[in-house]
Design a protein around this motif. Structure first.
Motif, mmCIF file in Angstrom:
data_model
loop_
_atom_site.group_PDB
_atom_site.id
_atom_site.type_symbol
_atom_site.label_atom_id
_atom_site.label_comp_id
_atom_site.label_asym_id
_atom_site.label_seq_id
_atom_site.Cartn_x
_atom_site.Cartn_y
_atom_site.Cartn_z
ATOM 1 N N LYS A 60 0.668 -1.388 -0.020
ATOM 2 C CA LYS A 60 0.028 -0.019 0.106
ATOM 3 C C LYS A 60 0.502 1.247 0.393
ATOM 4 O O LYS A 60 0.217 2.661 -0.693
ATOM 5 C CB LYS A 60 -0.839 -0.229 1.659
ATOM 6 C CG LYS A 60 -1.975 0.509 0.661
ATOM 7 C CD LYS A 60 -2.990 0.692 1.722
ATOM 8 C CE LYS A 60 -3.779 1.808 2.731
ATOM 9 N NZ LYS A 60 -4.506 2.112 4.206
ATOM 10 N N ALA A 61 1.645 1.359 0.678
ATOM 11 C CA ALA A 61 2.996 2.425 0.753
ATOM 12 C C ALA A 61 3.310 2.704 -0.624
ATOM 13 O O ALA A 61 3.825 3.491 -0.605
ATOM 14 C CB ALA A 61 3.830 2.147 1.909
ATOM 15 N N GLU A 99 1.347 3.705 -2.916
ATOM 16 C CA GLU A 99 0.924 5.273 -2.656
ATOM 17 C C GLU A 99 2.167 5.991 -3.135
ATOM 18 O O GLU A 99 2.322 7.117 -4.090
ATOM 19 C CB GLU A 99 1.002 5.630 -1.329
ATOM 20 C CG GLU A 99 0.208 6.602 -1.389
ATOM 21 C CD GLU A 99 -0.188 6.829 0.495
ATOM 22 O OE1 GLU A 99 -0.632 5.966 0.478
ATOM 23 O OE2 GLU A 99 -0.166 8.004 0.631
ATOM 24 N N GLU A 131 3.073 6.586 -7.291
ATOM 25 C CA GLU A 131 1.611 6.763 -7.845
ATOM 26 C C GLU A 131 2.574 7.196 -9.285
ATOM 27 O O GLU A 131 3.042 8.044 -9.470
ATOM 28 C CB GLU A 131 0.799 8.235 -7.337
ATOM 29 C CG GLU A 131 -0.262 8.277 -7.840
ATOM 30 C CD GLU A 131 -1.299 9.088 -6.913
ATOM 31 O OE1 GLU A 131 -2.111 8.436 -6.254
ATOM 32 O OE2 GLU A 131 -1.195 10.563 -7.511
ATOM 33 N N ALA A 184 -5.404 -0.180 -3.525
ATOM 34 C CA ALA A 184 -4.680 0.966 -3.503
ATOM 35 C C ALA A 184 -3.827 0.572 -4.984
ATOM 36 O O ALA A 184 -3.336 1.906 -5.942
ATOM 37 C CB ALA A 184 -3.075 0.256 -2.737
ATOM 38 N N ILE A 203 -6.724 2.967 -6.730
ATOM 39 C CA ILE A 203 -6.091 5.131 -6.515
ATOM 40 C C ILE A 203 -5.637 5.078 -7.169
ATOM 41 O O ILE A 203 -5.226 6.061 -7.742
ATOM 42 C CB ILE A 203 -5.788 4.018 -4.765
ATOM 43 C CG1 ILE A 203 -7.592 3.931 -4.256
ATOM 44 C CG2 ILE A 203 -5.896 6.209 -4.666
ATOM 45 C CD1 ILE A 203 -7.836 3.826 -2.778
ATOM 46 N N HIS A 204 -4.308 4.068 -7.699
ATOM 47 C CA HIS A 204 -2.692 5.139 -7.450
ATOM 48 C C HIS A 204 -1.849 4.648 -8.980
ATOM 49 O O HIS A 204 -0.907 4.831 -9.301
ATOM 50 C CB HIS A 204 -1.298 4.691 -6.802
ATOM 51 C CG HIS A 204 -2.028 5.125 -5.257
ATOM 52 N ND1 HIS A 204 -1.859 6.673 -5.030
ATOM 53 C CD2 HIS A 204 -2.244 4.654 -4.063
ATOM 54 C CE1 HIS A 204 -2.598 6.792 -3.794
ATOM 55 N NE2 HIS A 204 -2.157 5.568 -2.705
#
Ligand code: SF4
Lengths: 447, 322
Positions: free
Chosen positions: B148-149, B152, B155, B175, B178-179
């Motif tokens: 997840k990190a 992000e 991205e 994740a 979204i990214h």
């Protein structure tokens, strides 16, 4: 088979004379379709109908026997496009070529060393292809003699010169060698030699069309075929087309095992080409250069894997103690099933942990951990009994700790009860074993 | 006589998946990789389209590997304590794609934090121009945090991130969506689970062209045939228009092959098996070359020679045969 009763009926005389023992031709046709009658029981069947019915009764790809003695091999006889549909039956014959212009004895000695043992099976290069590069009859015959004298491997005699072939057959005909090859130019003489000596004959076309034309002209069934393609992607194409024509169309002119040739100089590249042809249908693959142990071992493992029968669970001998590395009285004990994939996953991960250990595969009829457990073949009571009564693990380790797969944590209680050992729930996937050993084993052992 | 070039009438197509994003596409890559898109069985361009060749990726670990076989140490020992230097060397060797595995995040090992891992990914992205795969440490909970990190922090780079599994996919898939990344859907040598996971992922909103299937490879000699056949069945399903099995397939040939006995046995210990380096290289090479025939689209390799071997075979196989 493939023909239905109705299709057979259309080819019968349709007179309902009854001489075959069946009241009508249709009834007889039905019997034939089910394999309960012989066509010869009808006295009036036409030759044409007989040929058509005979052909339909044949398997899609002929099974051809090559060689004699230890390395005798059947090739062809395949019925599937994909191994998961049933299985591939007859392993690809792997040959290494020897030129009659090189030091034949020296190369044969190297080829003779290409025998290995893997998972209890002997795997080997099983053929030597002697090539008449010199173009000389006597030189070829001498080379063939040297190979025949020094190796039990099956011979492939590679020459397009009928005189050279005849000279080679004088030496080696009784070994049932493969004659390579009949072409558009020499097929009459080559077929005659093959027939006289009752040997398998390879037929080479310039392409698939000319190959099919040639096999139709040759009135001999003991054939192996070569479409003439040599570029990797073209060989792959022809292998696929031939197999499809056989299986899906029963196209007779190519209903034989294939022979393929690698072209690369570099042994690693050559072996990659060969692995491609083994995966995709080659009856025989001939390597030009490779006599290296490591390359050959790897290639033979590909053959072993591809030809493993998917219908039979592959197992290791169950209910005994296996050692990984050199374990001692403080080494961990892993429990798994005798499904070879389960066992070898555990073995692989234990050995990558570099920590010696014992593995005990339990007999689950070759099913995996979860399947075995669901079928009551991997229960705590049963495992406990096997551990204590069928193995000597109690004498081998000082501790009393068994490590079971994480997926079957639920059997812990029953297993502790039945064995009197402590049970440690290991990782769910064997890939967690190295970190399990690194992080937990020491403290569990002392704790 | 004209022999019929018997073609299958396939109705489906493998999804075409892009990995990486250039500046115009919202990332910083100097090149991208496209896999899939075929309408025929592997390399049979006489019967359909094979628009993209299978791609060879080089695997890089984010910590110094432990207990590696000598031939791998020889190949990477000068750089393998530094993932940035390692990745650069892969690019020099001709990698079109790099697979960065974040083993250092393993709670049973160094247990590095998600932030540290994300920084490593950024450092590698800065150092090389080729697109990146990023893999976790195979601890489901930790992978959720770490990946997840990573998603992000990177991205827009359209990483190929893995792996999601049937019982652990929501965090990573979310994740990735979204990214703007692509993800790996891993299943344990089981076509039904592969399909089920793809259904779950697409239900969640992941696009079919943002998924790569990892049906789990077994090494040559250690169950390769199971993986081979599962891949082959996945590919046949794609060509028969099963959209939930139509994604390209990734195979971790290096990791699997080098875990087994043959590549790890020194020459002196078993001279009858030949020289260790060639043996290891071939064990890996043939693990990969075999599954090329059952539909693998991305081959993730360890040894540079094995990677080059497979690239050269792919070039030969991609030659037009129609
Ligand atoms: S013998 Fe032949 S022709 Fe007579 S009934 Fe039987 S099948 Fe028909």
């Amino acid at each position: 088979m493939g023909l239905t009763g109705l299709e057979i009926y259309k080819k019968l005389p349709q007179t309902n004379c009854g001489e075959c023992g069946s009241p009508t031709c249709l009834a007889f046709a039905m019997q034939l379709a089910e394999g309960k009658a012989e066509l010869s029981e009808c006295p009036d069947v036409s030759d044409e109908a007989k040929a058509a019915l005979d052909a339909a009764a044949k398997p899609p790809i002929a099974t051809i026997t090559i060689g004699s003695g230890k390395y005798e091999r059947e090739v062809g006889g395949e019925t599937e496009l994909f191994r998961h549909d049933k299985t591939f039956f007859n392993e690809t014959g792997v040959a290494v070529a020897v030129s009659d212009e090189e030091d034949v004895a020296a190369k044969v000695e190297k080829i003779n060393a290409l025998t290995f043992e893997r998972v209890g099976q002997e795997i080997a290069v099983d053929m030597i292809a002697v090539k008449n590069d010199s173009g000389d009859v006597n030189t070829f015959a001498e080379a063939v003699e040297t190979v025949a004298d020094n190796s039990e491997r099956t011979l492939i005699l590679v020459t397009e010169d009928a005189a050279a072939m005849e000279a080679a057959l004088d030496i080696a005909a009784d070994q049932n060698p493969l004659l390579y090859a009949a072409t558009a130019d020499n097929y009459e003489a080559m077929t005659e030699l093959a027939e006289e000596n009752d040997c398998p004959l390879a037929v080479r076309g310039e392409d698939l069309d000319s190959l099919a034309e040639l096999t139709k002209k040759i009135d001999y069934e003991n054939l192996v075929i070569d479409s003439g393609a040599r570029q990797t992607s073209e060989v792959l194409r022809d292998q696929n087309v031939i197999r499809r024509l056989c299986i899906k169309k029963k196209f007779r002119p190519v209903g034989f095992p294939t022979i393929t040739f690698t072209t690369k100089e570099d042994p690693q590249e050559e072996v990659m080409q060969a692995s491609t042809y083994i995966a995709k249908y080659a009856g025989i693959v001939v390597l030009n250069n490779t006599v290296e142990l490591a390359e050959t071992l790897s290639l033979l493992a590909v053959r072993q894997n591809i030809y493993t029968d998917p219908r039979v669970p592959v197992t290791v001998e169950p209910n005994k103690v296996y050692e990984v590395g050199e374990p001692d009285e403080n080494s961990p004990v892993f429990i798994t099933t005798n499904f070879s994939l389960s066992y070898y996953s555990v073995e692989g991960d234990v050995s990558s942990s570099k920590e010696p250990a014992y593995i005990i595969p339990i007999d689950t009829d070759g099913t995996s951990v979860l399947t075995g457990w669901a079928a009551d073949k991997f229960g705590g009571a049963k495992i406990g009994e096997i551990i204590t009564e069928e193995t000597d693990i109690e004498d081998r380790v000082d501790h009393r700790k068994l490590i079971i797969p994480g997926h079957v944590a639920v059997i812990s209680g029953k297993l502790e009860e039945a064995s009197g050992w402590d049970v440690l729930v290991g990782p769910r996937e064997s890939s967690g074993i190295p970190s399990f050993i690194a992080n937990r084993w020491e403290s569990e052992l002392n704790g | 006589m004209a022999v019929e070039m018997l073609k299958e009438k396939w109705t489906g197509q493998v999804a075409e998946v892009v990995i990486g994003a250039t500046e115009e596409e919202g990332g910083t890559r100097t090149s991208t990789v496209t896999v899939g898109g075929e309408t025929a069985l592997p390399f049979l361009d006489f019967e359909g389209e094979i628009p993209n060749k299978p791609v060879v990726a080089y695997e890089v670990l984010d910590e110094e590997p432990e207990g590696w076989a000598e031939p791998l140490v020889e190949a990477w020992g000068d750089v393998y304590s530094d993932p940035v230097a390692w990745a650069k060397k892969c690019e020099e060797e001709g990698a079109e794609l790099i697979a960065l595995r974040l083993v250092s995040t393993n709670p049973a090992g160094q247990d590095r934090s998600p932030e540290e891992a994300a920084q490593t990914v950024k450092d590698v992205l800065d150092a090389v121009g080729v697109p990146l795969m990023v893999l976790g440490c195979e601890d489901a909970e930790k992978d959720n945090e770490v990946l997840k990190a990573v998603a992000e922090a990177a991205e827009g780079e359209n990483l190929l991130i893995g792996a999601t599994e049937e019982d652990n996919y929501k965090t990573i898939a979310g994740a990735c969506m979204i990214h703007d990344h692509t993800l790996i859907a891993q299943s344990p040598v089981d076509m039904n689970i592969a399909k089920q996971l793809n259904i779950l992922l697409t239900d969640l909103g992941v696009k079919e062209n943002k998924i790569v299937i990892d049906p789990l490879l077994s090494s040559l000699g250690y169950g390769l045939e199971y993986s081979y056949s599962v891949m082959e069945r996945v590919r046949l399903s794609a060509l028969r228009d099963d959209k939930m099995l139509s994604m390209p397939v990734v195979a971790f040939a290096g990791k699997e092959a080098w875990r087994t006995k043959e590549p790890n046995t020194p020459t002196e210990e078993n001279p009858q098996w030949g020289e260790q380096e060639n043996r290891g290289v071939m064990w890996e090479t043939l693990t990969a070359s075999t599954v090329l025939q059952s539909g693998a689209n991305i081959l993730v390799m360890y040894h540079p020679q094995a990677a080059k071997n497979v690239q050269s075979l792919v070039d030969d196989l991609m030659e037009d045969n129609s």
